[in-house]
Design an enzyme around this catalytic site. Structure first.
Site, PDB file in Angstrom:
ATOM      1  N   ARG A  97       0.856  -1.184   0.000  1.00  0.00           N
ATOM      2  CA  ARG A  97       0.000   0.000   0.000  1.00  0.00           C
ATOM      3  C   ARG A  97       0.895   1.239   0.000  1.00  0.00           C
ATOM      4  O   ARG A  97       1.902   1.285   0.707  1.00  0.00           O
ATOM      5  CB  ARG A  97      -0.874   0.040   1.258  1.00  0.00           C
ATOM      6  CG  ARG A  97      -2.046  -0.921   1.221  1.00  0.00           C
ATOM      7  CD  ARG A  97      -3.113  -0.501   0.212  1.00  0.00           C
ATOM      8  NE  ARG A  97      -4.252  -1.402   0.211  1.00  0.00           N
ATOM      9  CZ  ARG A  97      -4.393  -2.464  -0.601  1.00  0.00           C
ATOM     10  NH1 ARG A  97      -3.466  -2.749  -1.487  1.00  0.00           N
ATOM     11  NH2 ARG A  97      -5.479  -3.202  -0.532  1.00  0.00           N
TER      12      ARG A  97
ATOM     13  N   GLU B  51      -4.005   7.324  -5.821  1.00  0.00           N
ATOM     14  CA  GLU B  51      -4.106   6.538  -7.061  1.00  0.00           C
ATOM     15  C   GLU B  51      -5.341   6.997  -7.829  1.00  0.00           C
ATOM     16  O   GLU B  51      -6.401   7.144  -7.205  1.00  0.00           O
ATOM     17  CB  GLU B  51      -4.176   5.043  -6.730  1.00  0.00           C
ATOM     18  CG  GLU B  51      -2.898   4.570  -6.047  1.00  0.00           C
ATOM     19  CD  GLU B  51      -2.900   3.083  -5.665  1.00  0.00           C
ATOM     20  OE1 GLU B  51      -3.890   2.388  -5.996  1.00  0.00           O
ATOM     21  OE2 GLU B  51      -1.929   2.628  -5.050  1.00  0.00           O
TER      22      GLU B  51
ATOM     23  N   HIS C  35      -0.891  -0.158  -9.929  1.00  0.00           N
ATOM     24  CA  HIS C  35      -1.545  -1.058  -8.957  1.00  0.00           C
ATOM     25  C   HIS C  35      -2.114  -2.309  -9.655  1.00  0.00           C
ATOM     26  O   HIS C  35      -3.334  -2.534  -9.661  1.00  0.00           O
ATOM     27  CB  HIS C  35      -2.647  -0.320  -8.183  1.00  0.00           C
ATOM     28  CG  HIS C  35      -2.983  -0.982  -6.876  1.00  0.00           C
ATOM     29  ND1 HIS C  35      -3.467  -0.306  -5.790  1.00  0.00           N
ATOM     30  CD2 HIS C  35      -2.903  -2.289  -6.489  1.00  0.00           C
ATOM     31  CE1 HIS C  35      -3.680  -1.140  -4.793  1.00  0.00           C
ATOM     32  NE2 HIS C  35      -3.343  -2.359  -5.196  1.00  0.00           N
TER      33      HIS C  35
HETATM   34  C1  DGY Z   1      -5.784  -5.930  -2.819  1.00  0.00           C
HETATM   35  O1  DGY Z   1      -6.651  -6.725  -3.149  1.00  0.00           O
HETATM   36  O2  DGY Z   1      -5.750  -5.467  -1.693  1.00  0.00           O
HETATM   37  C2  DGY Z   1      -4.747  -5.618  -3.837  1.00  0.00           C
HETATM   38  O3  DGY Z   1      -4.038  -4.482  -3.569  1.00  0.00           O
HETATM   39  C3  DGY Z   1      -5.349  -5.580  -5.217  1.00  0.00           C
HETATM   40  O4  DGY Z   1      -4.349  -6.008  -6.079  1.00  0.00           O
END
Ligand code: DGY
Length: 325
Positions: free
Chosen positions: A238, A267, A286
């Site tokens: 993250r 993002e 992402h």
């Molecule tokens: C999630 O599912 O938390 C991921 O970051 C998506 O790829």
């Protein structure tokens, strides 16, 4: 009566078709998340929500859907959901757990290799007609990945999948967790270090911790200063785990060699971000879990949780965030 479900984005695979055979589905067909107004309007009268990490599911959303029985998130992170509030109201919260661990580990290695071996710069050189001398002894020299020291911050499901790949590259594996993971130490040959020790020793530092109060801005000016000037930071977890401003400063001053980033503070990454103009970074939008196979398995799991909850079956504990709901 047929149950009603709001699905906030279209999903790959066949799972939504299956959901539609059992429930009345309202689908946001746009390629963008629903606006707050759309979200609040569309959850009204629904028994279930199938949401993404880009949808904030809080008390206001739950108030707008008083009959809600389940919030099924198409993600492994669930920091976008007020889980305590859902539990208080007896609403199940489910997620896709470790379904995406292997795909995210694959992408982590894509970033490691891209950063260390100038993959993006090499591709651009060939395409732009800038590859003028055939083979050259010093063309785009990078860093070896095999045999390097690899520091994993957060040796959970994704971190362990990354460690298994690192073994194939004969890397020395270090890890930092809040507690020691002795099983992983035995199975993966990973060695425990304090965070500072890991940062100081590693050639690649890869973030795999969940997003929570303790991990927010874990990597900041002070921690970056502990890394080697030849080391790379990789983040597929993250954006908020890293203080982006401090990272940009370290990259500008070249106190670290570079970074491979799949996640950001904001993002999509704003075009004005200094990261966009930097040569010592590889940037991805992402896509950690974005393989067809993984995304459709995630959809299967998210839909199954809804169908189970709505038909009164017990939920698979592997995907249930709040067993007390
Ligand atoms: C999630 O599912 O938390 C991921 O970051 C998506 O790829």
């Amino acid at each position: 009566m047929v149950s009603k479900v709001y699905v906030t984005r279209n999903l790959p695979g066949t799972a939504l078709g299956e959901l539609g055979r059992h429930c009345h589905v309202t689908l946001n067909k746009k390629a963008t998340p629903p606006s707050r107004k759309e979200l609040l309007k569309n959850v009204s009268g629904k028994d279930a929500i199938l949401c993404m990490l880009s949808d904030r599911i809080d008390r206001e959303v739950m108030d707008a859907a008083p009959g809600l029985k389940i919030i099924s998130s198409y993600s492994t992170g669930f920091e976008h959901i007020d889980v305590a509030e859902a539990t208080r109201r007896g609403i199940h919260v489910t997620y896709t757990s470790d379904i995406l661990a292997e795909a995210t580990a694959d992408l982590t290695f894509a970033l490691i290799l891209a950063c260390a071996r100038n993959v993006v710069a090499g591709d651009a050189m060939v395409r732009k007609g800038k590859w003028r001398v055939g083979w050259a002894p010093d063309l785009l020299l990078g860093q070896s990945v095999h045999g390097a020291t690899f520091g994993i911050v957060g040796l959970g499901r994704i971190g362990s999948a990354v460690a298994r790949r690192a073994r194939g590259f004969d890397m020395k594996i270090l890890y930092h967790n809040r507690g020691r993971n002795e099983r992983a130490e035995a199975e993966l040959g990973a060695q425990y270090r304090s965070l500072d020790g890991l940062l100081a020793e590693s050639d690649f530092v890869s973030i795999h911790t969940a997003m929570n109060g303790a991990s927010r801005q874990l990597i900041n000016k002070d921690s970056l200063a502990k890394m080697k000037p030849t080391a790379f930071l990789i983040n597929t977890a993250r954006g908020a785990v890293v203080n982006e401003r401090d990272l940009i400063a370290a990259l500008k001053k070249k106190t670290i060699a570079g970074a491979g980033l799949d996640v950001f503070d904001k993002e999509p990454l704003p075009r004005a971000s200094p990261l966009v103009r930097m040569k010592n970074v590889v940037l991805l939008p992402h896509i950690g879990s974005a393989s067809r196979q993984t995304r459709s398995k995630m959809a299967d799991v998210a839909v199954k949780s809804i169908l189970d909850a709505l038909s009164g079956k017990s939920l698979d504990p592997a995907f249930l965030v709040n067993p007390k709901s």
